[in-house]
Design a protein around this motif. Structure first.
Motif, PDB file in Angstrom:
ATOM      1  N   VAL A 485      -8.365  -6.920   9.104  1.00  0.00           N
ATOM      2  CA  VAL A 485      -7.835  -6.082   8.018  1.00  0.00           C
ATOM      3  C   VAL A 485      -8.340  -6.607   6.677  1.00  0.00           C
ATOM      4  O   VAL A 485      -8.778  -5.846   5.808  1.00  0.00           O
ATOM      5  CB  VAL A 485      -6.293  -6.058   8.049  1.00  0.00           C
ATOM      6  N   TRP A 489     -10.589  -4.813   3.760  1.00  0.00           N
ATOM      7  CA  TRP A 489     -10.092  -4.811   2.381  1.00  0.00           C
ATOM      8  C   TRP A 489     -11.137  -5.397   1.433  1.00  0.00           C
ATOM      9  O   TRP A 489     -11.377  -4.867   0.354  1.00  0.00           O
ATOM     10  CB  TRP A 489      -8.792  -5.615   2.311  1.00  0.00           C
ATOM     11  N   SER A 531      -5.757  -0.754  -0.839  1.00  0.00           N
ATOM     12  CA  SER A 531      -4.885  -0.949   0.318  1.00  0.00           C
ATOM     13  C   SER A 531      -4.667   0.370   1.046  1.00  0.00           C
ATOM     14  O   SER A 531      -4.691   0.430   2.274  1.00  0.00           O
ATOM     15  CB  SER A 531      -3.534  -1.510  -0.122  1.00  0.00           C
TER      16      SER A 531
ATOM     17  N   ALA B  12      -1.172  -4.991   9.687  1.00  0.00           N
ATOM     18  CA  ALA B  12      -2.005  -4.317   8.684  1.00  0.00           C
ATOM     19  C   ALA B  12      -1.211  -4.069   7.407  1.00  0.00           C
ATOM     20  O   ALA B  12      -1.720  -4.263   6.298  1.00  0.00           O
ATOM     21  CB  ALA B  12      -2.539  -2.997   9.240  1.00  0.00           C
ATOM     22  N   LEU B  13       0.041  -3.682   7.563  1.00  0.00           N
ATOM     23  CA  LEU B  13       0.868  -3.429   6.379  1.00  0.00           C
ATOM     24  C   LEU B  13       1.132  -4.709   5.606  1.00  0.00           C
ATOM     25  O   LEU B  13       1.062  -4.730   4.376  1.00  0.00           O
ATOM     26  CB  LEU B  13       2.196  -2.791   6.791  1.00  0.00           C
ATOM     27  N   VAL B  15      -0.701  -7.442   5.522  1.00  0.00           N
ATOM     28  CA  VAL B  15      -1.907  -7.961   4.876  1.00  0.00           C
ATOM     29  C   VAL B  15      -2.286  -7.119   3.654  1.00  0.00           C
ATOM     30  O   VAL B  15      -2.462  -7.642   2.546  1.00  0.00           O
ATOM     31  CB  VAL B  15      -3.072  -8.021   5.884  1.00  0.00           C
ATOM     32  N   THR B  16      -2.358  -5.791   3.844  1.00  0.00           N
ATOM     33  CA  THR B  16      -2.735  -4.949   2.699  1.00  0.00           C
ATOM     34  C   THR B  16      -1.652  -5.016   1.625  1.00  0.00           C
ATOM     35  O   THR B  16      -1.953  -4.977   0.435  1.00  0.00           O
ATOM     36  CB  THR B  16      -2.942  -3.490   3.130  1.00  0.00           C
ATOM     37  N   GLY B  17      -0.404  -5.138   2.052  1.00  0.00           N
ATOM     38  CA  GLY B  17       0.691  -5.250   1.088  1.00  0.00           C
ATOM     39  C   GLY B  17       0.583  -6.526   0.271  1.00  0.00           C
ATOM     40  O   GLY B  17       0.795  -6.518  -0.935  1.00  0.00           O
ATOM     41  N   LEU B  18       0.218  -7.619   0.947  1.00  0.00           N
ATOM     42  CA  LEU B  18       0.057  -8.895   0.234  1.00  0.00           C
ATOM     43  C   LEU B  18      -0.971  -8.763  -0.885  1.00  0.00           C
ATOM     44  O   LEU B  18      -0.729  -9.158  -2.021  1.00  0.00           O
ATOM     45  CB  LEU B  18      -0.391  -9.983   1.220  1.00  0.00           C
TER      46      LEU B  18
END
Lengths: 560, 139
Positions: A485, A489, A531, B12-13, B15-18
């Motif tokens: 992921v 990103w 994101s 995934a949430l 990591v992207t949230g971080l």
């Protein structure tokens, strides 16, 4: 279903042709409701690029794995390669759809700019579509002749497929890099030489950077998929297979990721050569927060991967001997990334950039020590690999000399970088840059030496314990998913960074962006969009895995 | 199977949230595209210099030059008004120097009027602004 998709594509393409063929439009910009023209084009472009990376990476990957299987005469590899190849037809379709949608949107929202680009690059557009057509045909032939052709010929066809895919990417890169560092045009924008426009300053760095990044992207996606399957596996055979797959995917992903900072700095140097101020703005000025985030993401990728390998060592018979090094490695990594992420100039805009240094961190944020820090981080990852490899083996007696040599190379790298780190705070910037390039270049032979010594050391050595596939803690698999992921990103972040470097220019210095989206969003807003599109991408890829049925297949049992 | 799909989504949430959280936690600073200044012939040298100061900032001159007596990537400009005359300044701004791009070319991309205002500002550093619109000849 397939037909419906086919019709949809035709409609989209006709619409695209309609927009492309329209009389030159007078208005330069149109608006898009709610999220605005720029964000629509941004999201579509980045999603398309991620898919393009995916369909470039998978064949590279599949052919390598197929070749390994062929030369090792190991069926597992061939099956793995084929599993991956089966994702491609649908992935191509999605990429084409996104590409069409992106073209339609950008031509209708940015008609003047896109019209200009199409005018400059018209011949290459035909080449592009020709190549895409050839690539697609080759893909289908390659995919459906897996068992029909002789393996050698099939591999050859796979290589042809990869060459075509790479060429398609090169053409797209010519357009992209031209926007950053235009060449071959007058100041007014009139075309003087198409070949100079194509082979502009950042064309080759972009080609190489994207190619290598795509391969590591493929590796990490493969590893994440394997992790997912590992976590849902029921039988030990399944677990073993996916563990093995995750391991190899990660290995390819990391090894190629290690190359990226080197190519990235080349990219940066070319940018400085093209326009000093752009380079400064990009690396240390208004955009320096991008590097802060990048350091965080790369830290997650490196540390996540090392974490995975360290956990493996826990279960590896014979690895006890080396476990004591792990805490040192993890601290070295953490410190290296702390140095790396210190911002140079934390200014909100060029206007505040009085001194070009951060008020608190001051000189701590300059680039040269960061390069030393990256070098050390890379070294830690390499050492993790080396330890993992050595753990399985019994080092034959009488070869201590190679370990000593290896240690001295490592020590030399560390000393050199620490010295460079120290000196870069006290010498003027011109010397600093020269020092850091030297230390950077030194890494290449140093890594080569470390591996050479390792090869000599372990030549013909005996295995202490066989790697027991499937016997890893589930925690490690979450690490792999997080790494994948993060990788997506990072690609989206740097895609944004590359575009943001142009500031308020469509084509830097040639065509100014006069729309109301000419500025740059704050980093917070940008990270939300990044994101968001990362999640959309992961969702779409998961859907492709699901629809292709790859996720449902059993591992054991002969013909599937 | 379902369970691990859910877990994948959660990772995934997180990591992207971080990253999004971090991106929002640092100081926020959208970058505005520079706007053209309105510069008229009636402006006094002093008024021009005031506009010129704003132009100096938006054009990113401060990336390389200091105006308070420090050496950054290029020379300090805190006394440039006393050291150079209009012709010298115009020559540098219109043709650039070393790694400095000409001010009428991107990325600064200034108009002749803006460059005159900029010169008025530079004159004010260690001296008094004297130029008016029309005094500076573009080569």
């Amino acid at each position: 279903m397939k037909k419906a998709i086919g019709y949809f594509i035709v409609v989209v393409l006709v619409a695209a042709a309609y927009f492309l063929g329209k009389e030159p439009v007078v208005e330069a910009y149109r608006e898009f409701p709610l999220i605005g023209a720029r964000n629509v084009v941004w999201i579509l472009a980045q999603l398309m690029l991620l898919f393009a990376a995916f369909i470039l990476a998978v064949p590279v990957f599949a052919v390598i794995i197929e070749a390994i299987g062929y030369f090792k005469r190991d069926e597992r590899y061939d099956r793995l390669a084929r599993d991956f190849a089966s994702l491609l037809p649908l992935a191509y379709l999605v990429t084409a759809l996104l590409g069409a949608l992106f073209s339609v949107m950008s031509f209708s929202l940015y008609p003047k700019f896109m019209g200009y680009m199409a005018g400059i690059f018209r011949p290459t557009i035909y080449i592009f579509f020709g190549l895409v057509f050839l690539e697609t045909v080759t893909l289908y032939i390659w995919y459906y002749t897996w068992d029909l052709l002789k393996k050698r010929n099939h591999l050859l066809l796979g290589i042809v497929l990869n060459v075509l895919g790479t060429l398609v990417m090169f053409v797209g890169n010519a357009w992209t890099s031209f926007k950053t560092s235009p060449a071959g045009v007058e100041v007014s924008g009139n075309l003087l030489s198409l070949s100079s426009a194509i082979f502009n300053y950042t064309f080759w760095p972009l080609n190489l950077h994207r190619f290598v990044a795509n391969v590591s992207f493929g590796g990490f996606i493969c590893a994440a998929y394997a992790a997912y399957r590992f976590l849902s596996a029921r039988t030990p055979e399944e677990k073993a297979h996916y563990d093995w797959m995750g391991y190899n995917g990660t290995l390819i992903g990391v090894v190629t990721t290690i190359l990226l900072p080197f190519i990235g700095y080349w990219f940066g140097i070319e940018m400085y050569k093209f326009n000093e101020q752009m380079g400064i703005t990009f690396m240390g000025g208004a955009l320096s927060k991008i590097w802060l985030l990048q350091a965080l993401v790369i830290a997650v990728i490196f540390i996540g991967t090392c974490y995975y390998f360290w956990l493996r060592m826990d279960r590896l018979p014979g690895a006890e001997r080396y476990r004591k090094y792990i805490p040192y490695l993890s601290w070295a990594l953490i410190i290296a990334f702390a140095v790396w992420s210190a911002p140079r100039a934390w200014v909100s805009s060029l206007e505040e950039m009085g001194r070009g240094l951060h008020p608190i961190y001051g000189k701590l944020g300059i680039m040269a020590p960061k390069i030393a820090a990256v070098n050390i981080a890379v070294l830690c990852v390499i050492l993790t690999f080396i330890l993992n490899r050595r753990a399985e083996r019994q080092v034959p007696p009488g070869r201590k000399i190679y370990t000593y040599l290896q240690w001295s190379v490592i020590l030399l790298v560390v000393l050199l970088n620490v010295a460079a780190l120290y000196y870069s705070y006290i010498v003027p910037s011109a010397t600093r840059i020269r020092i850091s390039i030297a230390t950077f270049l030194f890494m290449v032979p140093a890594i080569g030496m470390i591996y050479l010594m390792d090869g000599l050391l372990l030549r013909g050595s005996e295995r202490v314990g066989e790697m027991q596939w499937g016997n890893v803690p589930p925690r490690s698999q979450y690490g792999l998913i997080a790494v994948a992921v993060s990788n997506v990103w990072a690609m989206a972040l740097l895609g944004y960074g590359r575009a943001a470097a142009r500031l308020n220019w469509h084509v830097y210095g040639v065509m100014e962006d006069t729309s109301r989206h000419a500025g740059l969003p704050a980093m917070g807003e940008a990270t939300l969009i990044i994101s968001f599109l990362t999640l959309v991408f992961i969702g779409l890829v998961s859907l492709i895995f699901y629809m292709t049925g790859v996720t449902g297949r059993e591992v054991t049992g002969g013909e599937r | 199977m379902k369970g691990s799909g859910l877990r994948l989504i959660i990772v995934a949430l997180i990591v992207t949230g971080l990253y999004a959280w971090f991106g929002n936690a640092i100081p926020q600073s959208p970058w505005e595209a520079p706007k053209r200044k309105v510069i008229t012939a009636e402006m006094t040298p002093r008024e021009l210099a005031r506009e010129g100061a704003a132009i100096y900032k938006k054009s990113g001159c401060g990336v390389c030059h200091s105006v308070v007596g420090e050496r950054l990537r290029a020379s300090d400009l805190s006394r440039i008004g006393a050291e150079r005359n209009v012709e010298d300044l115009a020559a540098v701004l219109y043709s650039g120097a070393d790694i400095m791009a000409p001010a009428n070319k991107p990325p600064a991309n200034l108009t002749d009027e803006e460059i005159t205002a900029l010169i008025a500002y530079l004159q004010s550093l260690g001296g008094r602004p004297k130029v008016r619109l029309g005094d500076v000849k573009a080569p």
